[in-house]
Scaffold this motif. Structure first.
Motif, mmCIF file in Angstrom:
data_model
loop_
_atom_site.group_PDB
_atom_site.id
_atom_site.type_symbol
_atom_site.label_atom_id
_atom_site.label_comp_id
_atom_site.label_asym_id
_atom_site.label_seq_id
_atom_site.Cartn_x
_atom_site.Cartn_y
_atom_site.Cartn_z
ATOM 1 N N UNK A 114 0.812 -1.214 0.000
ATOM 2 C CA UNK A 114 0.000 0.000 0.000
ATOM 3 C C UNK A 114 0.846 1.265 0.000
ATOM 4 N N UNK A 115 1.862 1.322 0.847
ATOM 5 C CA UNK A 115 2.715 2.510 0.923
ATOM 6 C C UNK A 115 3.367 2.804 -0.416
ATOM 7 N N UNK A 116 3.806 1.756 -1.096
ATOM 8 C CA UNK A 116 4.443 1.935 -2.409
ATOM 9 C C UNK A 116 3.462 2.563 -3.384
ATOM 10 N N UNK A 117 2.237 2.060 -3.408
ATOM 11 C CA UNK A 117 1.244 2.555 -4.363
ATOM 12 C C UNK A 117 0.835 3.994 -4.063
ATOM 13 N N UNK A 118 0.816 4.362 -2.804
ATOM 14 C CA UNK A 118 0.401 5.719 -2.431
ATOM 15 C C UNK A 118 1.524 6.725 -2.659
ATOM 16 N N UNK A 119 2.774 6.292 -2.524
ATOM 17 C CA UNK A 119 3.900 7.226 -2.574
ATOM 18 C C UNK A 119 4.632 7.261 -3.914
ATOM 19 N N UNK A 120 4.412 6.269 -4.772
ATOM 20 C CA UNK A 120 5.153 6.189 -6.033
ATOM 21 C C UNK A 120 4.211 6.071 -7.222
ATOM 22 N N UNK A 121 4.629 6.565 -8.384
ATOM 23 C CA UNK A 121 3.918 6.173 -9.606
ATOM 24 C C UNK A 121 4.235 4.701 -9.889
ATOM 25 N N UNK A 122 3.225 3.949 -10.324
ATOM 26 C CA UNK A 122 3.386 2.519 -10.597
ATOM 27 C C UNK A 122 3.201 2.296 -12.094
ATOM 28 N N UNK A 123 4.216 1.754 -12.743
ATOM 29 C CA UNK A 123 4.171 1.530 -14.191
ATOM 30 C C UNK A 123 4.000 0.035 -14.446
ATOM 31 N N UNK A 124 2.886 -0.341 -15.065
ATOM 32 C CA UNK A 124 2.583 -1.738 -15.352
ATOM 33 C C UNK A 124 3.109 -2.102 -16.738
ATOM 34 N N UNK A 125 4.039 -3.039 -16.782
ATOM 35 C CA UNK A 125 4.662 -3.497 -18.025
ATOM 36 C C UNK A 125 4.402 -4.981 -18.216
ATOM 37 N N UNK A 126 3.939 -5.360 -19.396
ATOM 38 C CA UNK A 126 3.745 -6.785 -19.668
ATOM 39 C C UNK A 126 2.445 -7.341 -19.142
ATOM 40 N N UNK A 127 1.497 -6.466 -18.813
ATOM 41 C CA UNK A 127 0.179 -6.889 -18.341
ATOM 42 C C UNK A 127 -0.915 -6.327 -19.237
ATOM 43 N N UNK A 128 -1.971 -7.095 -19.377
ATOM 44 C CA UNK A 128 -3.215 -6.562 -19.905
ATOM 45 C C UNK A 128 -3.943 -5.853 -18.770
ATOM 46 N N UNK A 129 -4.727 -4.868 -19.086
ATOM 47 C CA UNK A 129 -5.507 -4.188 -18.040
ATOM 48 C C UNK A 129 -6.567 -5.109 -17.439
ATOM 49 N N UNK A 130 -6.782 -6.257 -18.085
ATOM 50 C CA UNK A 130 -7.785 -7.199 -17.581
ATOM 51 C C UNK A 130 -7.138 -8.398 -16.906
ATOM 52 N N UNK A 131 -5.828 -8.345 -16.688
ATOM 53 C CA UNK A 131 -5.109 -9.450 -16.063
ATOM 54 C C UNK A 131 -5.647 -9.696 -14.651
ATOM 55 N N UNK A 132 -6.004 -10.940 -14.360
ATOM 56 C CA UNK A 132 -6.629 -11.263 -13.073
ATOM 57 C C UNK A 132 -5.691 -11.001 -11.888
ATOM 58 N N UNK A 133 -4.379 -11.234 -12.079
ATOM 59 C CA UNK A 133 -3.429 -10.980 -10.988
ATOM 60 C C UNK A 133 -3.434 -9.508 -10.590
ATOM 61 N N UNK A 134 -3.421 -8.630 -11.605
ATOM 62 C CA UNK A 134 -3.417 -7.188 -11.356
ATOM 63 C C UNK A 134 -4.741 -6.750 -10.741
#
Length: 529
Positions: free
Chosen positions: A210-230
């Motif tokens: 949670x802290x990482x997501x709130x404090x940093x921009x998160x760049x998703x590489x190699x995922x579909x926006x519909x990926x179940x893990x994400x």
């Protein structure tokens, strides 16, 4: 393209922290030609030779790859232990394979993935060179392969949920392999059973991230926006936030999508629909043909100190915060020799002498922290502070906690593991140390009666672990002949089986204390037992 790069620079300059990357399977397909999950299972079936075709498992499971992996693992298990073609694998992985029915499949898949090499495609090689220069604080990945570690050798790797949850991670220069790693085949999240276990701990993982997501921009590489893990991880994270904080994520979540047609590369607003959430989560979407421009932008972000230095600085601050404020000035770096030099320094970091810092903060350290530090050696505790502040408190009521590591490192012990006459400690600690022997860590009489049988039938920890369940293995290890308890095997066993339910077991704590005694009590035996 130049316009897009300028837009990207403006976007990432909004944040005062470097990005984190969230890397998925498409990344491995791109750079090491790794197959998709389904293709990997199909290839494994083909290599194993004789198990039903992949399509059979698809029809039986409605194409659920986790369930397919469970079925293949079950069918492979008997053959792997008996057939000649797996002889070399058994010799390499025998004791680890004994841990579960699914271990042989995980090993064979890991062995194949480790054989993969970096792509020879010149366009992708150019991207890889640019990728090596990116300025990011860390990487989260569900990938199993070692490509990311090869690109960022100075980053510290945490494998699996348990290792990350119990680690004092610094969120700088770290790779979180939340679905496991081929370097530890049993850590792979592969089968339906693995995913059920993973989902159980998902809220704890989300809290850690949670802290990482709130404090940093998160760049998703190699995922579909519909990926179940994400989707699942984002859902768990969003469930921890109120609506106001969810809005703050808007510009921080950036999905990279590769376009194959002649569409113009661009950055645009988009959204993603999470589980059980009616309102879509706003995100940024970047569409690119080549990833080189993105990597070049990330490489051009404000350059900071090397990762190793940053980790060391943050680690020292973390350790310092555990203690009270120093009473004297902290030493200034020798590199700053003139006042005018200081004006050009953006970060000024001083380090005090360790024994001048107050040890008051160590009063909050308990048996659990010492047990974890003994096994994982990850807390950088001041041994003198532990001996003088923590252990006296634990002696008042505790029974199973480590002492010899800290006594040895604080130079309180003689060669044969007794308290030196030149140091002053309480009589209670003197008695505690003098009374410790291997039998102190034996299980109850019911199990201790089997000592002769255990010593006759088992030459090692691995032998016990292979033939008994976890609970009985914990009971029986202390009954082995002392010379057959290898320190390296004992530590591996403790690390591999450390989780909350097992930790609460008194006999597991005994086993940790046995490790403390064997490794640190008698100096001649350190590293030899």
């Amino acid at each position: 393209m130049q316009e897009l790069k300028e837009d990207l620079i403006k976007h990432f300059q909004k944040f005062n922290t470097a990005p984190f990357l969230f890397v998925g399977s498409g990344f491995s397909r791109r750079y090491i030609n790794l197959e998709t999950w389904g293709e990997l299972l199909a290839k494994t079936i083909h290599e194993i030779n004789g198990i039903r075709p992949y399509e059979y498992y698809q029809s039986k499971t409605n194409s659920d790859n986790a369930k397919i992996a469970s079925l293949i693992a079950k069918e492979l298990h008997e053959r792997w232990w008996t057939e000649e073609k797996f002889k070399n694998s058994r010799e390499e992985f025998r004791f680890e394979a004994a841990k579960s029915e699914q271990a042989p499949l995980k090993y064979e898949i890991s062995k194949y993935i480790e054989s993969k090499s970096i792509t020879s495609n010149p366009d992708f090689l150019e991207e890889i060179e640019a990728f090596k220069q990116v300025n990011v604080d860390g990487i989260i990945t569900t990938n199993w392969d070692n490509f990311l570690e090869s690109v960022f050798p100075d980053f510290i790797k945490y494998i699996g949920q348990s290792e990350l949850l119990f680690a004092d991670s610094l969120n700088i220069g770290e790779i979180y392999k939340i679905h496991g790693c081929v370097s530890n085949p049993n850590s792979l999240i592969l089968t339906s059973e693995d995913y059920k276990s993973f989902e159980t701990q998902n809220p704890y993982l989300a809290a850690k991230l949670l802290t990482i997501f709130v404090e940093h921009p998160i760049i998703f590489l190699g995922y579909s926006m519909h990926d179940s893990n994400v989707i699942e991880i984002l859902t768990s994270i969003v469930n921890c936030l109120n609506n106001e904080n969810i809005d703050k994520l808007k510009d921080r979540l950036v999905f990279i999508k590769r376009i194959k047609d002649d569409s113009e590369p661009r950055i645009a607003d988009s959204s993603i629909l999470l589980t059980d959430r009616r309102i879509p989560l706003p995100i940024k979407e970047i569409k690119l043909k080549s990833f080189t421009p993105l990597y070049e932008v990330l490489g051009s972000l404000k350059k900071r100190l090397p990762v190793k230095v940053l980790r060391r600085m943050k680690g020292m601050v973390y350790e310092f915060v555990k203690t009270n404020e120093p009473t004297e000035k902290i030493l200034v770096s020798e590199n700053i020799t003139k006042p005018e030099d200081a004006e050009s320094i953006e970060y000024y970091f001083g380090v005090g002498i360790k024994n001048q810092l107050s040890m008051y903060g160590y009063k909050g350290v308990g048996a659990r922290e010492l047990l974890h530090d003994l096994v994982f050696d990850d807390k950088n505790l001041n041994s003198t502070a532990v001996v003088e502040t923590v252990i006296p408190n634990l002696l008042k009521g505790g029974k199973y906690f480590p002492v010899f590591k800290y006594l040895r490192k604080a130079d309180y012990l003689t060669k044969n593991g007794k308290i030196k006459k030149t140091v002053v400690v309480s009589k209670k600690l003197q008695d505690f140390v003098s009374e410790v022997n291997v039998e102190r860590f034996y299980p109850s009489k019911t199990y201790s009666k089997k000592k002769i049988q255990i010593q006759k039938n088992h030459p090692s920890i691995k032998s016990i672990n292979q033939l008994h369940d976890l609970a009985h293995t914990i009971y029986y290890i202390p009954l082995l002949k002392k010379e057959n308890i290898l320190i390296s095997d004992l530590r591996s066993f403790l690390i591999n089986n450390w989780h909350e339910e097992v930790y609460q077991n008194t006999h597991f704590k005994k086993l940790i204390c046995l490790y403390d005694y064997l490794k640190y009590a008698v100096k001649e035996e350190v590293g030899l037992v």
